[in-house]
Design a protein around this motif. Structure first.
Motif, PDB file in Angstrom:
ATOM      1  N   TYR A  58       0.867  -1.159   0.162  1.00  0.00           N
ATOM      2  CA  TYR A  58       0.085   0.032   0.104  1.00  0.00           C
ATOM      3  C   TYR A  58       0.937   1.267   0.140  1.00  0.00           C
ATOM      4  CZ  TYR A  58      -3.887  -3.263   0.922  1.00  0.00           C
ATOM      5  OH  TYR A  58      -4.704  -4.147   0.978  1.00  0.00           O
ATOM      6  N   HIS A  62      -2.738   5.866  -0.615  1.00  0.00           N
ATOM      7  CA  HIS A  62      -3.830   4.815   0.011  1.00  0.00           C
ATOM      8  C   HIS A  62      -3.867   4.871   1.419  1.00  0.00           C
ATOM      9  CE1 HIS A  62      -6.458   1.061  -0.029  1.00  0.00           C
ATOM     10  NE2 HIS A  62      -5.651   0.676   1.280  1.00  0.00           N
ATOM     11  N   LEU A  63      -2.732   4.917   1.943  1.00  0.00           N
ATOM     12  CA  LEU A  63      -2.824   4.564   3.480  1.00  0.00           C
ATOM     13  C   LEU A  63      -3.466   6.078   4.183  1.00  0.00           C
ATOM     14  CD1 LEU A  63       0.683   3.007   4.291  1.00  0.00           C
ATOM     15  CD2 LEU A  63      -1.450   2.087   4.766  1.00  0.00           C
ATOM     16  N   HIS A  66      -6.959   5.730   4.290  1.00  0.00           N
ATOM     17  CA  HIS A  66      -7.545   4.922   5.050  1.00  0.00           C
ATOM     18  C   HIS A  66      -6.602   4.719   6.376  1.00  0.00           C
ATOM     19  CE1 HIS A  66      -8.542   3.436   1.181  1.00  0.00           C
ATOM     20  NE2 HIS A  66      -9.862   2.824   1.653  1.00  0.00           N
ATOM     21  N   LYS A  68      -7.181   4.396   9.452  1.00  0.00           N
ATOM     22  CA  LYS A  68      -7.258   3.339  10.518  1.00  0.00           C
ATOM     23  C   LYS A  68      -6.727   1.922  10.075  1.00  0.00           C
ATOM     24  CE  LYS A  68     -11.296   5.254  12.662  1.00  0.00           C
ATOM     25  NZ  LYS A  68     -12.841   5.081  13.080  1.00  0.00           N
ATOM     26  N   GLN A  69      -6.337   1.807   8.897  1.00  0.00           N
ATOM     27  CA  GLN A  69      -5.664   0.587   8.261  1.00  0.00           C
ATOM     28  C   GLN A  69      -4.449   0.296   9.033  1.00  0.00           C
ATOM     29  OE1 GLN A  69      -5.945  -0.144   4.024  1.00  0.00           O
ATOM     30  NE2 GLN A  69      -3.705  -1.245   4.178  1.00  0.00           N
ATOM     31  N   LYS A  70      -4.304  -0.965   9.543  1.00  0.00           N
ATOM     32  CA  LYS A  70      -3.046  -1.492  10.425  1.00  0.00           C
ATOM     33  C   LYS A  70      -2.045  -2.141   9.368  1.00  0.00           C
ATOM     34  CE  LYS A  70      -5.574  -3.731  13.217  1.00  0.00           C
ATOM     35  NZ  LYS A  70      -7.047  -3.396  13.088  1.00  0.00           N
ATOM     36  N   ARG A 100       1.538  -1.497   9.751  1.00  0.00           N
ATOM     37  CA  ARG A 100       1.983   0.061   9.344  1.00  0.00           C
ATOM     38  C   ARG A 100       2.845   0.515  10.637  1.00  0.00           C
ATOM     39  NH1 ARG A 100      -3.122   3.893   7.783  1.00  0.00           N
ATOM     40  NH2 ARG A 100      -1.789   5.938   7.148  1.00  0.00           N
ATOM     41  N   ASP A 176     -10.924  -0.711   8.340  1.00  0.00           N
ATOM     42  CA  ASP A 176     -10.091  -0.841   7.157  1.00  0.00           C
ATOM     43  C   ASP A 176      -9.172  -1.707   6.929  1.00  0.00           C
ATOM     44  OD1 ASP A 176     -11.107   1.654   6.410  1.00  0.00           O
ATOM     45  OD2 ASP A 176      -9.525   2.733   7.271  1.00  0.00           O
ATOM     46  N   ASP A 177      -9.455  -3.171   7.878  1.00  0.00           N
ATOM     47  CA  ASP A 177      -8.780  -4.098   7.755  1.00  0.00           C
ATOM     48  C   ASP A 177      -9.440  -5.523   7.495  1.00  0.00           C
ATOM     49  OD1 ASP A 177      -5.567  -3.344   8.183  1.00  0.00           O
ATOM     50  OD2 ASP A 177      -6.910  -2.235   9.764  1.00  0.00           O
ATOM     51  N   PHE A 180      -9.058  -7.244   1.656  1.00  0.00           N
ATOM     52  CA  PHE A 180      -7.706  -6.749   0.900  1.00  0.00           C
ATOM     53  C   PHE A 180      -7.833  -7.405  -0.456  1.00  0.00           C
ATOM     54  CE2 PHE A 180      -6.890  -7.454   5.524  1.00  0.00           C
ATOM     55  CZ  PHE A 180      -6.037  -6.306   5.980  1.00  0.00           C
TER      56      PHE A 180
END
Length: 206
Positions: A58, A62-63, A66, A68-70, A100, A176-177, A180
Motif C-alpha cells: 500500500y 492509499h494509507l 485509510h 485506520k488501516q493497520k 503500518r 479498514d482491515d 484486502f
C-alpha cells in the motif's frame, strides 16, 4: 444441523470468520465448482502441485485515505498438493504481512476447503483456517482472476517463523482491515513464506 458442525475443520474455521448470522449462507462446493475454481486460481489444472502468489504494497496515498488501516503490505501464497495415499488434492495458505506502525514480518498459515457463498450468486471461495481455533481467512477471486480478495475477522499470526506463545498475536479486522485486494504476481515473489527447501525449489520452478 449447523453447517460449521458438518464440514471439515478448515471450512468450520472460515464459518467462524464470517459473522454468525451469515453461516447459513454457505454450502460445500460441488466437484465441478471446485475444479473450475482451482483452474482459475492456479491458471490451469493443478496437477500434483500448484502455487498461486498474490501481493499488495500500500502506497502513502492509499494509507492516507485509510488512516485506520493497520496493514502496510501483504503477501498470500495458496498451494495445492495431491497426496499419494488417497489421491486427493488439498489446498493450504500462507499469509505474510507487515504492520503500518509496528516493526517485523508476521505470518500465518493453515488448511483450506472450498465453500460457496450462496447469497453472492453462488460465489466459490476458499475457506481457510488456522489450527486450534486460530481464526482464518476467506479467499475469492476477482472476475478477471488477476486478484485475490481476502476477507478476515480475526486470525492468529506470529513473528516470521516463530510459532510460539511469546511471538503470537492476532490480526483483528477493523474498519479498514477486513477486506484486502491482492494482485497476482510471479510465484517467486512469495518465496519468503516458504521454509522447506524442496518446496521452495518446486515453487521457483512453477
Amino acid at each position: 444441523m449447523k453447517l460449521a458442525l458438518i464440514l471439515p475443520l478448515a471450512l468450520a474455521a472460515f464459518i467462524g470468520v464470517a459473522r454468525a448470522e451469515e453461516a447459513d449462507n454457505f454450502r460445500e462446493a460441488t466437484t465441478s465448482e471446485t475444479e473450475t475454481f482451482n483452474a482459475r486460481l492456479y491458471a490451469g489444472a493443478p496437477g500434483k502441485t500448484a502455487y498461486a502468489c498474490f501481493i499488495r504494497r500500500y502506497d502513502a496515498d492509499h494509507l492516507a485515505r485509510h488512516p485506520k488501516q493497520k496493514v502496510a503490505s501483504m503477501k498470500l501464497l495458496v498451494s495445492a498438493e495431491t497426496f499419494e495415499v488417497d489421491q486427493q488434492l488439498r489446498n493450504s495458505f500462507r499469509l505474510g504481512f507487515r504492520y503500518r506502525h509496528r516493526s517485523g514480518d508476521f505470518d500465518s498459515s493453515g488448511s483450506c476447503h472450498h465453500t460457496v457463498l450462496t447469497k453472492e450468486g453462488d460465489e466459490v471461495r476458499l475457506g481457510c483456517g488456522v489450527d486450534c481455533e486460530g481464526g482464518g481467512v476467506g479467499i475469492a477471486l476477482s472476475k478477471d482472476d488477476k486478484s485475490a480478495i481476502v476477507r478476515l475477522e480475526s486470525i492468529r499470526v506470529w513473528l516470521h517463523n516463530k510459532p510460539d506463545d511469546e511471538a503470537e498475536r492476532s490480526l483483528v479486522a477493523g474498519s479498514d482491515d477486513g477486506i484486502f485486494r491482492l494482485d497476482r504476481t510471479d510465484n517467486s515473489e512469495c518465496a519468503a513464506l516458504v521454509t522447506d527447501r524442496k518446496e521452495l525449489a518446486a515453487l521457483r520452478h512453477k
